[in-house]
Scaffold this active site. Structure first.
Site, mmCIF file in Angstrom:
data_model
loop_
_atom_site.group_PDB
_atom_site.id
_atom_site.type_symbol
_atom_site.label_atom_id
_atom_site.label_comp_id
_atom_site.label_asym_id
_atom_site.label_seq_id
_atom_site.Cartn_x
_atom_site.Cartn_y
_atom_site.Cartn_z
ATOM 1 N N HIS A 82 24.596 -52.232 -30.675
ATOM 2 C CA HIS A 82 25.246 -51.748 -32.202
ATOM 3 C C HIS A 82 25.565 -53.404 -32.561
ATOM 4 O O HIS A 82 26.551 -53.931 -33.620
ATOM 5 C CB HIS A 82 26.833 -51.527 -31.219
ATOM 6 C CG HIS A 82 26.998 -50.851 -30.945
ATOM 7 N ND1 HIS A 82 27.145 -49.250 -32.078
ATOM 8 C CD2 HIS A 82 26.226 -49.955 -29.886
ATOM 9 C CE1 HIS A 82 26.620 -48.592 -31.522
ATOM 10 N NE2 HIS A 82 26.541 -48.173 -29.959
ATOM 11 N N GLY A 83 25.582 -54.309 -32.305
ATOM 12 C CA GLY A 83 25.669 -55.650 -32.473
ATOM 13 C C GLY A 83 24.312 -56.322 -32.348
ATOM 14 O O GLY A 83 22.747 -56.282 -32.121
ATOM 15 N N LYS A 84 24.705 -57.728 -32.000
ATOM 16 C CA LYS A 84 22.832 -58.702 -31.903
ATOM 17 C C LYS A 84 23.265 -59.799 -30.605
ATOM 18 O O LYS A 84 24.634 -60.251 -31.063
ATOM 19 C CB LYS A 84 22.606 -58.905 -32.630
ATOM 20 C CG LYS A 84 23.486 -59.834 -34.265
ATOM 21 C CD LYS A 84 22.958 -60.253 -35.420
ATOM 22 C CE LYS A 84 24.281 -61.050 -36.175
ATOM 23 N NZ LYS A 84 23.683 -60.203 -37.967
ATOM 24 N N VAL A 85 22.466 -60.594 -30.386
ATOM 25 C CA VAL A 85 22.976 -61.645 -29.470
ATOM 26 C C VAL A 85 22.620 -62.696 -30.129
ATOM 27 O O VAL A 85 21.275 -62.913 -30.392
ATOM 28 C CB VAL A 85 23.000 -61.167 -27.860
ATOM 29 C CG1 VAL A 85 22.525 -62.260 -27.141
ATOM 30 C CG2 VAL A 85 23.475 -59.996 -27.511
ATOM 31 N N LYS B 139 27.589 -62.874 -28.607
ATOM 32 C CA LYS B 139 27.533 -61.919 -28.389
ATOM 33 C C LYS B 139 28.043 -61.078 -29.941
ATOM 34 O O LYS B 139 28.995 -61.384 -29.790
ATOM 35 C CB LYS B 139 27.760 -60.339 -26.997
ATOM 36 C CG LYS B 139 27.136 -59.224 -27.149
ATOM 37 C CD LYS B 139 27.165 -58.153 -26.210
ATOM 38 C CE LYS B 139 26.502 -56.995 -26.106
ATOM 39 N NZ LYS B 139 25.958 -56.236 -25.196
ATOM 40 N N ASP C 116 24.590 -47.511 -17.265
ATOM 41 C CA ASP C 116 23.626 -47.356 -17.729
ATOM 42 C C ASP C 116 22.519 -48.110 -17.058
ATOM 43 O O ASP C 116 21.845 -49.443 -17.615
ATOM 44 C CB ASP C 116 23.512 -48.043 -18.963
ATOM 45 C CG ASP C 116 22.529 -47.931 -20.190
ATOM 46 O OD1 ASP C 116 21.398 -46.808 -20.178
ATOM 47 O OD2 ASP C 116 22.842 -48.349 -21.456
HETATM 48 N N1 LIG Z 1 23.826 -63.018 -21.611
HETATM 49 C C1 LIG Z 1 22.769 -62.993 -21.974
HETATM 50 N N2 LIG Z 1 22.267 -63.894 -22.011
HETATM 51 C C2 LIG Z 1 20.734 -63.856 -22.254
HETATM 52 N N3 LIG Z 1 20.462 -62.423 -23.505
HETATM 53 C C3 LIG Z 1 21.079 -61.800 -23.674
HETATM 54 C C4 LIG Z 1 22.514 -61.974 -23.145
HETATM 55 N N4 LIG Z 1 23.760 -60.369 -23.500
HETATM 56 C C5 LIG Z 1 22.390 -59.476 -23.679
HETATM 57 N N5 LIG Z 1 20.647 -60.564 -23.934
HETATM 58 C C6 LIG Z 1 20.112 -59.684 -24.616
HETATM 59 O O1 LIG Z 1 19.929 -59.452 -26.156
HETATM 60 C C7 LIG Z 1 19.422 -58.679 -25.724
HETATM 61 C C8 LIG Z 1 20.460 -57.418 -26.841
HETATM 62 O O2 LIG Z 1 22.003 -56.974 -26.112
HETATM 63 P P1 LIG Z 1 22.541 -56.073 -26.758
HETATM 64 O O3 LIG Z 1 23.154 -56.303 -24.678
HETATM 65 O O4 LIG Z 1 23.743 -56.572 -27.382
HETATM 66 O O5 LIG Z 1 21.789 -55.097 -25.908
HETATM 67 P P2 LIG Z 1 22.087 -53.850 -24.898
HETATM 68 O O6 LIG Z 1 21.731 -53.893 -23.986
HETATM 69 O O7 LIG Z 1 21.232 -52.492 -26.531
HETATM 70 O O8 LIG Z 1 23.370 -53.208 -25.832
HETATM 71 P P3 LIG Z 1 23.328 -51.808 -26.641
HETATM 72 O O9 LIG Z 1 23.281 -50.652 -25.660
HETATM 73 O O10 LIG Z 1 24.974 -51.888 -26.999
HETATM 74 O O11 LIG Z 1 23.251 -51.978 -27.764
HETATM 75 C C9 LIG Z 1 19.411 -58.117 -24.917
HETATM 76 O O12 LIG Z 1 18.080 -56.729 -24.307
HETATM 77 C C10 LIG Z 1 19.072 -58.929 -23.459
HETATM 78 O O13 LIG Z 1 17.769 -59.821 -23.925
#
Ligand SMILES: Nc1ncnc2c1ncn2[C@@H]1O[C@H](COP(=O)(O)OP(=O)(O)OP(=O)(O)O)[C@@H](O)[C@H]1O
Length: 673
Positions: free
Chosen positions: A147-150, A165, A268
Site C-alpha cells: 500500500h505504500g513505500k518506505v 513510511k 502477519d
Molecule cells: N522502519 C524501517 N526501517 C527500515 N526498513 C523498513 C522499515 N519499515 C519498513 N522497511 C522496509 O520497507 C519495506 C516496505 O515496508 P512496508 O511495511 O511498507 O511493506 P510491507 O511489510 O509489505 O507492508 P504491507 O504488508 O503493508 O505491504 C519492507 O520490506 C522493509 O524492508
C-alpha cells in the site's frame, strides 16, 4: 510426503512474493553473516540491491470491522517505563554489539511520546535535487509494500537516519485481491494506533505521525532498521547459522510476548516483517492487519478475529479450516505462535514448512500434512521438539510463548536464563489500551476532499443570506454538496467515526466520499458548473487591480503544494503541459499558477467573475536554465537582471507596478529567499 513439495522453488509461488528493495547489498549481507552482525546503510543508501528474497503478499478477505468489544477507552495505562534489562548473560545475544543495542534503545526511549504533526511542508532544492518533508531530508527509497513505500530519511538537525513510511489514506484504484479503500484506511489507522502505544526493544518504534488533513497521504516516521529484513534463504538453503537463528528467534519471542500481553495479535508474523537494527536486534514491524483485543486476549472471538488476514504460507491450520463436518477451532493468539514456528523453520532451513503453488493445496497441507523436519542443519532433539510444538496443528495443545521462553532449545547456551526472564517480562511495561476511538481517529480523513468541498461551498456562498428553502432537494446537485460534506465522514467526530466503523459504514462513507469527490470534480471541470474554466495563460494585466491580490506564495515559492507533488517525481513534473509555455531561447517556462488555497484566501468567492480574473492573472515564471543564464551574463546579478531581462523580452510589465498582478518566480535563487 512433504519433501517433494518442499523442493519446489518458493520464489515460483505467488503466495509469498512482494517486490521490495533490500537496503543492504549482498556483500554486506555476506559480511554480516560472517561476523554475526547486520550491515548498515551507507550515507545515501542508494545502492540497494533488488534481490527478491522470499516474501509474501498480504492477504485479506472481505472488509474489516472494528470490534465493538468492550471499549477500553480512557485511563490509558501507557507507560514508557519499560527498560531493557537483558542481564549480563544476554550480552552474548547481541554478539559484540551489545553496547550499541543498549545505546540505540536508550536513544529510542528519549524520543518519548509519539509526535503528531498536522501540517506537512515539502520542499525541493532545485540546485541539489534534495527533497525535504518537514524536518526530514529524503535520501532514497528503502522499499515498497502493498500500500505504500518506505523512504530513508535524515533528520536535518540531528542527522539521524529514519525510515519514513508513506501510505495513501485511501487506495486510488482498488485492485483484484487487494483490500478495498475502506480497509486501507482501517489498516493505516490500526498500524498507527498500535505503533503509538507499543514501546519495546523488539517492536519497531514510531517517532512521528505527519498527518495533514489536506494531504492524501500519511507519513509515519519510524526508527530506521538499518539491517533491513532478515535474510534467511539463499537458493532454498539456510542463510543463517543455527545460533543466529536462535538469537533472532529469542528477540521475536520477546516482542511477540509483549504484543500479546498488550492484547495485540500481530497476524502477519513472518521473516519479511522482522527487521534488523544495526546492532543485530530483531524487531517486529507491519501492524496493518493486526488485531486489537479490547479486554485482553481471552475475550470471545469476534467477527474481526475470525477473518483470514496475513500471509498464506504462515497461516495456522485453524485459519485454513475447510472441514465443514468439524467445528473450526477458536482463533486466538496461537495463530501468531504457529507463524512464529513457521518463521523459525524458515530461519533454520531456508524454506517454509509447507509449500504449494495453489492456495487450496497449501491450506490442505497446512491442515493435514505432518510436519517434516530436515536433518540438515542439525538442530538437535530439543530443536525438533520445539518446532513440533510450535507447529502443532491443534491450537489448544500448541506451545505458549511463556513455555517457548523456557524451552531448552530457546535458552541453550544461556547460563543465567532467569535473568533473561526477568529482564524481558512484559508485565514490567504495564498494559497499554488501544481504544476504538484511538483507532478511528488515528488519521484524519482525506482533507483534499474536504478542501474541495469547502472551496465549492465558499464559492457558491452568496453575499446575502439565501432563504432556507433554497437547499431543497429539488435544487441542483450543487446545492446538495454542502449537505454531502456534513453527512460524510469528514464531518464526524472520532467517536462518531468509531461508531460508523462499527456499523460497517466504511463502504458507505467511501461511496459518499466518492460521490462528493465526483461532484466536486465535475464542478471543477465545468461539467456541471459551466462557468468554471481551466486556468489559461493570460497576461492581460489591466483587468485586475493590484491591491486586491497579495502574493504570499512568492516568499515560499519552493514549497510545493502537497497534492501536486510526489516524492518520486521531479519538481518540474508537477506542472501540467497544458499550463506550460516555452519562451523561446531564454530557456524559461511561463505558466499560470493554478489556483491554490493561498490565493483562495485572498479572493472573494461570492463574485464569480472576480474569481476567474484573479485566477488567470497570477502568472508563474519559472526558468530552468539558470546556470546558462548566469554564465551568459557574467558579473550581473541574476536575481535582478535575469528576471527583468525575462520580463522585458516577453513584453511583460515589471512586477509590482500598479495594476499588475504579482509574479511568482520559481527560481532556485528567488525561491529560497
Ligand atoms: N522502519 C524501517 N526501517 C527500515 N526498513 C523498513 C522499515 N519499515 C519498513 N522497511 C522496509 O520497507 C519495506 C516496505 O515496508 P512496508 O511495511 O511498507 O511493506 P510491507 O511489510 O509489505 O507492508 P504491507 O504488508 O503493508 O505491504 C519492507 O520490506 C522493509 O524492508
Amino acid at each position: 510426503m512433504g519433501s517433494s513439495n518442499n523442493d519446489q522453488n518458493p520464489n515460483n509461488t505467488n503466495l509469498f512474493r512482494k517486490h521490495t528493495w533490500h537496503p543492504e547489498t549482498n556483500d554486506l549481507k555476506r559480511e554480516r553473516r560472517a561476523s554475526g552482525l547486520p550491515g548498515d546503510f551507507s550515507g545515501t543508501a542508494s545502492e540497494s540491491d533488488q534481490s527478491d528474497s522470499f516474501r509474501k503478499r498480504n492477504y485479506s478477505v472481505g472488509d474489516y470491522v472494528i470490534s465493538n468489544g468492550s471499549n477500553g477507552a480512557g485511563g490509558s495505562a501507557l507507560t514508557h517505563s519499560w527498560t531493557f534489562q537483558p542481564g549480563r548473560h544476554n550480552q552474548g545475544l547481541y554478539s559484540n554489539n551489545f553496547r550499541e543495542a543498549q545505546r540505540q534503545w536508550k536513544r529510542l526511549q528519549e524520543w518519548g511520546e509519539v509526535k503528531e504533526t498536522k501540517k506537512i511542508k515539502k520542499r525541493f532544492d532545485r540546485f541539489s535535487g534534495r527533497k525535504f518533508i518537514n524536518d526530514y531530508e529524503i535520501l532514497s527509497e528503502i522499499g515498497r509494500g502493498m500500500h505504500g513505500k518506505v523512504k530513508l530519511g535524515r533528520e536535518v538537525n540531528t542527522k539521524e537516519l529514519l525510515a519514513i513510511k508513506i501510505i495513501p489514506k485511501t487506495e486510488r484504484r482498488p485492485k483484484l485481491g487487494r483490500a478495498n479503500s475502506g480497509s486501507q484506511k482501517e489498516k493505516v489507522r490500526r498500524e498507527i494506533a498500535i505503533l503509538k502505544k507499543c514501546i519495546h526493544p523488539n517492536v519497531v518504534r514510531l517517532r512521528e505521525v505527519i498527518d495533514d488533513p489536506n494531504s492524501t497521504k500519511v507519513y509515519l516516521v519510524l526508527e530506521c532498521m538499518n539491517g533491513g529484513e532478515i535474510q534467511w534463504s539463499e537458493n532454498q538453503s539456510p542463510f543463517l547459522s543455527v545460533e543466529q537463528a536462535r538469537q533472532y528467534f529469542r528477540d521475536v519471542v520477546c516482542g511477540l510476548e509483549y504484543l500479546h500481553y498488550q492484547g495485540i495479535i500481530h497476524r502477519d508474523i513472518k521473516p519479511a516483517n522482522l527487521l534488523l537494527s544495526s546492532s543485530g536486534c530483531v524487531k517486529i514491524s507491519d501492524f496493518g492487519v493486526s488485531y486489537i483485543a479490547r479486554s485482553g486476549l481471552n475475550e470471545e472471538n469476534d467477527v474481526e478475529l475470525v477473518k483470514t488476514v496475513g500471509t498464506p504460507a504462515f497461516f495456522a491450520p485453524e485459519l485454513c479450516w475447510t472441514d465443514l463436518d468439524r467445528p473450526r477451532p477458536k482463533i486466538s493468539e496461537a495463530i501468531d505462535v504457529w507463524a512464529l514456528g513457521a518463521t523459525l523453520f524458515c530461519l533454520l532451513f531456508g524454506r517454509c514448512p509447507f509449500q504449494a503453488s495453489m492456495e487450496y493445496e497449501l491450506f490442505d497441507k497446512i491442515v493435514n500434512e505432518p510436519l517434516q523436519i530436515p536433518n540438515v542443519p542439525d538442530i538437535g532433539d530439543d530443536g525438533r521438539d520445539l518446532l513440533n510444538r510450535l507447529l502443532d496443528k491443534d491450537p489448544n495443545t500448541r506451545i505458549t510463548l511463556a513455555e517457548v521462553k523456557r524451552h531448552p532449545w530457546t535458552i541453550r547456551d544461556m547460563p543465567d536464563f532467569e535473568d533473561w526472564y526477568k529482564g524481558t517480562n512484559p508485565e514490567a511495561s504495564g498494559r497499554v489500551e488501544v481504544s476504538n476511538d484511538e483507532v478511528a481517529s488515528a488519521i484524519s480523513l482525506v482533507g483534499r476532499l474536504r478542501r474541495k468541498l469547502g472551496k465549492l461551498f465558499h464559492f457558491r456562498r452568496p453575499k446575502t443570506q439565501e432563504p432556507e428553502s433554497s437547499t431543497s432537494p429539488s435544487d441542483s446537485s450543487l446545492r446538495r454538496e454542502p449537505d454531502n460534506a456534513s453527512n460524510s465522514s469528514l464531518a464526524l467526530s472520532p467517536t462518531q467515526l468509531s461508531d460508523s466503523f462499527n456499523h460497517m459504514s466504511v463502504d458507505k462513507q467511501d461511496k459518499n466520499a466518492g460521490e462528493s469527490e465526483e461532484s466536486s470534480k465535475k464542478a471543477n471541470t465545468g461539467e456541471e458548473v459551466q462557468h468554471l474554466e481551466k486556468p489559461k495563460i493570460d497576461f492581460n494585466w489591466d483587468r485586475s487591480p493590484m491591491s486586491e491580490i497579495s502574493n504570499p506564495v512568492e516568499e515560499n515559492a519552493n514549497i510545493i503544494p502537497e497534492d501536486d507533488y510526489d516524492e518520486d517525481e521531479s519538481f518540474d513534473d508537477r506542472t501540467p503541459d497544458s499550463l506550460r509555455m516555452h519562451s523561446g531561447e531564454a530557456g524559461y517556462d511561463v505558466y499560470c499558477q493554478p489556483p491554490t488555497d493561498i490565493h483562495d484566501n485572498h479572493m472573494d468567492y461570492s463574485n464569480r467573475a472576480d474569481y476567474d480574473i484573479k485566477r488567470e492573472q497570477v502568472p508563474m515564471v519559472a526558468w530552468r536554465d539558470y546556470e546558462h543564464l548566469n554564465r551568459s551574463r557574467p558579473g550581473e546579478d541574476p536575481n535582478y537582471n535575469s528576471i527583468s531581462g525575462f520580463l522585458s523580452a516577453n513584453g511583460l510589465p515589471m512586477s509590482q507596478a500598479p495594476g499588475t498582478p504579482p509574479y511568482i518566480f520559481e527560481h532556485p535563487m528567488t525561491s529560497s529567499h
